[in-house]
Design a protein around this motif. Structure first.
Motif, mmCIF file in Angstrom:
data_model
loop_
_atom_site.group_PDB
_atom_site.id
_atom_site.type_symbol
_atom_site.label_atom_id
_atom_site.label_comp_id
_atom_site.label_asym_id
_atom_site.label_seq_id
_atom_site.Cartn_x
_atom_site.Cartn_y
_atom_site.Cartn_z
ATOM 1 N N TRP A 119 0.828 -1.212 0.000
ATOM 2 C CA TRP A 119 0.000 0.000 0.000
ATOM 3 C C TRP A 119 0.860 1.259 0.000
ATOM 4 C CZ3 TRP A 119 -1.614 2.913 4.743
ATOM 5 C CH2 TRP A 119 -2.469 3.983 4.425
ATOM 6 N N ILE A 120 1.865 1.286 0.876
ATOM 7 C CA ILE A 120 2.710 2.484 0.960
ATOM 8 C C ILE A 120 3.595 2.627 -0.271
ATOM 9 C CG2 ILE A 120 4.569 3.597 2.260
ATOM 10 C CD1 ILE A 120 3.419 2.270 4.778
ATOM 11 N N SER A 121 4.224 1.522 -0.696
ATOM 12 C CA SER A 121 5.139 1.613 -1.841
ATOM 13 C C SER A 121 4.397 1.924 -3.133
ATOM 14 C CB SER A 121 5.912 0.295 -1.995
ATOM 15 O OG SER A 121 5.024 -0.790 -2.261
ATOM 16 N N GLY A 122 3.105 1.620 -3.180
ATOM 17 C CA GLY A 122 2.333 1.884 -4.399
ATOM 18 C C GLY A 122 1.877 3.322 -4.541
ATOM 19 N N THR A 190 3.660 -3.454 11.072
ATOM 20 C CA THR A 190 3.611 -2.183 10.331
ATOM 21 C C THR A 190 5.002 -1.582 10.168
ATOM 22 O OG1 THR A 190 3.077 -1.072 12.432
ATOM 23 C CG2 THR A 190 1.243 -1.652 10.990
ATOM 24 N N SER A 191 5.867 -1.751 11.184
ATOM 25 C CA SER A 191 7.240 -1.249 11.056
ATOM 26 C C SER A 191 7.973 -1.959 9.921
ATOM 27 C CB SER A 191 7.996 -1.438 12.374
ATOM 28 O OG SER A 191 7.436 -0.667 13.398
ATOM 29 N N LEU A 192 7.793 -3.272 9.843
ATOM 30 C CA LEU A 192 8.416 -4.020 8.745
ATOM 31 C C LEU A 192 7.801 -3.625 7.405
ATOM 32 C CD1 LEU A 192 8.929 -7.668 10.062
ATOM 33 C CD2 LEU A 192 10.680 -6.066 9.308
ATOM 34 N N GLY A 193 6.487 -3.376 7.394
ATOM 35 C CA GLY A 193 5.838 -2.953 6.162
ATOM 36 C C GLY A 193 6.366 -1.621 5.669
ATOM 37 N N VAL A 194 6.576 -0.678 6.598
ATOM 38 C CA VAL A 194 7.144 0.623 6.225
ATOM 39 C C VAL A 194 8.567 0.461 5.695
ATOM 40 C CG1 VAL A 194 7.930 2.841 7.143
ATOM 41 C CG2 VAL A 194 5.690 1.941 7.804
ATOM 42 N N ALA A 195 9.367 -0.346 6.384
ATOM 43 C CA ALA A 195 10.738 -0.581 5.929
ATOM 44 C C ALA A 195 10.734 -1.233 4.547
ATOM 45 C CB ALA A 195 11.468 -1.469 6.931
ATOM 46 N N ALA A 196 9.832 -2.180 4.328
ATOM 47 C CA ALA A 196 9.747 -2.834 3.023
ATOM 48 C C ALA A 196 9.351 -1.842 1.936
ATOM 49 C CB ALA A 196 8.741 -3.978 3.083
ATOM 50 N N ALA A 197 8.469 -0.904 2.265
ATOM 51 C CA ALA A 197 8.049 0.101 1.280
ATOM 52 C C ALA A 197 9.219 0.995 0.883
ATOM 53 C CB ALA A 197 6.909 0.940 1.857
ATOM 54 N N VAL A 198 10.014 1.417 1.862
ATOM 55 C CA VAL A 198 11.183 2.263 1.564
ATOM 56 C C VAL A 198 12.190 1.496 0.726
ATOM 57 C CG1 VAL A 198 13.120 3.509 2.570
ATOM 58 C CG2 VAL A 198 10.864 3.647 3.636
ATOM 59 N N MET A 199 12.459 0.251 1.118
ATOM 60 C CA MET A 199 13.434 -0.545 0.356
ATOM 61 C C MET A 199 12.926 -0.824 -1.049
ATOM 62 S SD MET A 199 15.924 -0.878 2.497
ATOM 63 C CE MET A 199 16.979 -2.258 2.012
ATOM 64 N N ALA A 201 10.998 1.156 -2.806
ATOM 65 C CA ALA A 201 11.091 2.417 -3.562
ATOM 66 C C ALA A 201 12.469 2.620 -4.155
ATOM 67 C CB ALA A 201 10.728 3.586 -2.656
ATOM 68 N N TYR A 202 13.482 2.019 -3.550
ATOM 69 C CA TYR A 202 14.855 2.166 -4.045
ATOM 70 C C TYR A 202 15.405 0.829 -4.557
ATOM 71 C CZ TYR A 202 14.706 6.782 -1.989
ATOM 72 O OH TYR A 202 14.374 8.088 -1.690
ATOM 73 N N ASP A 203 14.502 -0.051 -4.958
ATOM 74 C CA ASP A 203 14.868 -1.350 -5.551
ATOM 75 C C ASP A 203 15.816 -2.147 -4.670
ATOM 76 O OD1 ASP A 203 13.328 -0.903 -7.865
ATOM 77 O OD2 ASP A 203 14.935 0.318 -8.737
ATOM 78 N N ARG A 204 15.546 -2.148 -3.366
ATOM 79 C CA ARG A 204 16.415 -2.860 -2.427
ATOM 80 C C ARG A 204 15.618 -3.861 -1.571
ATOM 81 N NH1 ARG A 204 21.950 -2.341 -1.952
ATOM 82 N NH2 ARG A 204 21.841 -1.905 0.289
ATOM 83 N N LEU A 205 14.432 -4.218 -2.025
ATOM 84 C CA LEU A 205 13.620 -5.141 -1.244
ATOM 85 C C LEU A 205 14.304 -6.499 -1.098
ATOM 86 C CD1 LEU A 205 10.985 -5.743 0.255
ATOM 87 C CD2 LEU A 205 9.987 -6.443 -1.936
ATOM 88 N N ASP A 206 14.989 -6.937 -2.145
ATOM 89 C CA ASP A 206 15.674 -8.223 -2.075
ATOM 90 C C ASP A 206 16.771 -8.214 -1.006
ATOM 91 O OD1 ASP A 206 17.084 -6.344 -3.568
ATOM 92 O OD2 ASP A 206 18.113 -7.861 -4.765
ATOM 93 N N VAL A 207 17.444 -7.072 -0.867
ATOM 94 C CA VAL A 207 18.484 -6.953 0.158
ATOM 95 C C VAL A 207 17.862 -7.065 1.552
ATOM 96 C CG1 VAL A 207 20.210 -5.410 1.175
ATOM 97 C CG2 VAL A 207 19.954 -5.555 -1.322
ATOM 98 N N MET A 208 16.720 -6.407 1.736
ATOM 99 C CA MET A 208 16.038 -6.473 3.027
ATOM 100 C C MET A 208 15.665 -7.909 3.378
ATOM 101 S SD MET A 208 12.438 -4.675 4.119
ATOM 102 C CE MET A 208 11.613 -5.150 5.636
ATOM 103 N N ILE A 209 15.100 -8.621 2.421
ATOM 104 C CA ILE A 209 14.681 -10.001 2.675
ATOM 105 C C ILE A 209 15.883 -10.876 3.011
ATOM 106 C CG2 ILE A 209 13.656 -12.052 1.626
ATOM 107 C CD1 ILE A 209 11.836 -10.170 0.029
ATOM 108 N N LEU A 210 16.964 -10.700 2.277
ATOM 109 C CA LEU A 210 18.149 -11.512 2.512
ATOM 110 C C LEU A 210 18.771 -11.229 3.873
ATOM 111 C CD1 LEU A 210 19.813 -11.398 -1.026
ATOM 112 C CD2 LEU A 210 18.698 -13.355 0.056
ATOM 113 N N TYR A 211 18.700 -9.999 4.334
ATOM 114 C CA TYR A 211 19.267 -9.651 5.632
ATOM 115 C C TYR A 211 18.375 -10.063 6.798
ATOM 116 C CZ TYR A 211 23.560 -7.134 4.480
ATOM 117 O OH TYR A 211 24.836 -6.815 4.087
#
Length: 331
Positions: A119-122, A190-199, A201-211
């Motif tokens: 929702w946020i990233s969209g 919700t904190s993880l959802g916000v972090a996922a939205a930011v990552m 937005a900068y094409d770094r979601l895969d990095v977040m998941i891996l970490y």
């Protein structure tokens, strides 16, 4: 009363009582004799104290009676002897009881993270509302990953462990409110959802998941288990069945307090993975594999040992001797 005469007359009986008290096994007749001699010696001690106050003879009889009382009522096991039962029976049984609630919480948690993140990233306006673009980019490119390496591994692992163990303990202890566990879950989701939205937005979601995966598999499962235990306590208060609310809550509290203790050890393992594995420059398959093995240890305790303990009649609660005989109800 002649104290010396009483001592001479009763010495053989007191000696016999002391001898029976020291035996590890007694026959039925010997148990009856122990009870009779215990009652007689108690009467003798009362006579001594009434007539002469505190005396060496009275102290001697009191010591014998204390030993006899332990023989009659039993004594708690040595702590080291209780550990195998706790880890192989009580803890697995308590974890097994909350398995389905834990699964339901995990599914709901992942759903909240996915929905809030999508929702946020969209919506670029919502992303922009999270902060200045430069700050968000700094977070996505550096701060998120630097968090796992900016402190020495041992210090970081200890910090994560104590923080998560405290959160898990609160979820269990304050679970009776029915609100606190849900608050913790929604806040983290919700904190993880916000972090996922930011990552994202900068094409770094895969990095977040891996970490997150190496330590998060076990860490988040522990939080789910703690919340499930807390909600079970809440439900015992709301729907006690044929028990009184106080007895139902006491039974659940005793059983599920073992979950809080067990999670301290599980979260120590998760903290070790987060401190010593997540930030290492190792292949991702290896780091995630280590995290999966750590999760497997908890699942083994919960599902394999837990099922075996449940079939043996364990519930995670104390034994009747330790907890006291329950109040019988009709119906």
């Amino acid at each position: 009363m002649d104290l010396d005469a009483l001592t001479t007359a009763r010495r053989a009986e007191w000696t016999r009582l002391d001898d029976l008290s020291k035996r590890r096994r007694l026959s039925g007749d010997e148990v009856d004799e122990l009870i009779a001699r215990y009652q007689a010696a108690s009467a003798d001690l009362a006579d001594i104290k009434t007539s002469a106050g505190r005396t060496p003879q009275g102290d001697h009889v009191s010591t014998i009676l204390s030993r006899a009382r332990l023989a009659l009522t039993g004594a708690s096991d040595n702590v080291l002897r209780q550990l195998p039962r706790f880890f192989l029976h009580q803890l697995p049984a308590a974890l097994y009881r909350v398995r389905w609630t834990t699964l339901a919480i995990a599914v709901a948690f992942i759903g909240v993270v996915a929905v809030s993140g999508a929702w946020i990233s969209g919506d670029p306006a919502l992303v922009a509302a999270l902060g200045p673009e430069a700050q968000l980019e700094q977070y996505a490119e550096h701060e998120f990953t630097d968090y796992y390496t900016e402190n020495p591994a041992a210090v970081f692992a200890g910090m994560v462990w104590t923080n998560n163990a405290w959160i898990a303990a609160q979820a269990v202890m304050f679970g009776v409110t029915g609100i606190f566990p849900i608050y913790i879950l929604v806040q983290n989701a919700t904190s993880l959802g916000v972090a996922a939205a930011v990552m994202t937005a900068y094409d770094r979601l895969d990095v977040m998941i891996l970490y997150i995966l190496p330590h998060g598999l076990l860490e988040m499962t522990c939080i789910f288990v703690a919340a499930a235990a807390g909600l079970h306590m809440f439900w015992a208060w709301v729907a006690p069945g044929r028990r009184t609310r106080s007895s139902a809550l006491a039974a659940e509290g005793r059983a599920l307090a073992t979950v809080a203790i067990g999670l301290v050890f599980a979260l120590a393992l998760a903290g070790a993975v987060e401190g010593f594995v997540t930030g290492q420059p190792w292949p991702w398959w290896l780091k995630i594999g280590i995290g999966a093995v750590a999760l497997g240890v908890l699942l083994f305790w919960m599902l394999v040992l837990g099922r075996r303990a449940a079939r043996a009649g364990e519930t995670g609660d104390l034994t009747e001797y330790e907890a006291g005989t329950p109040t019988l109800v009709s119906g």
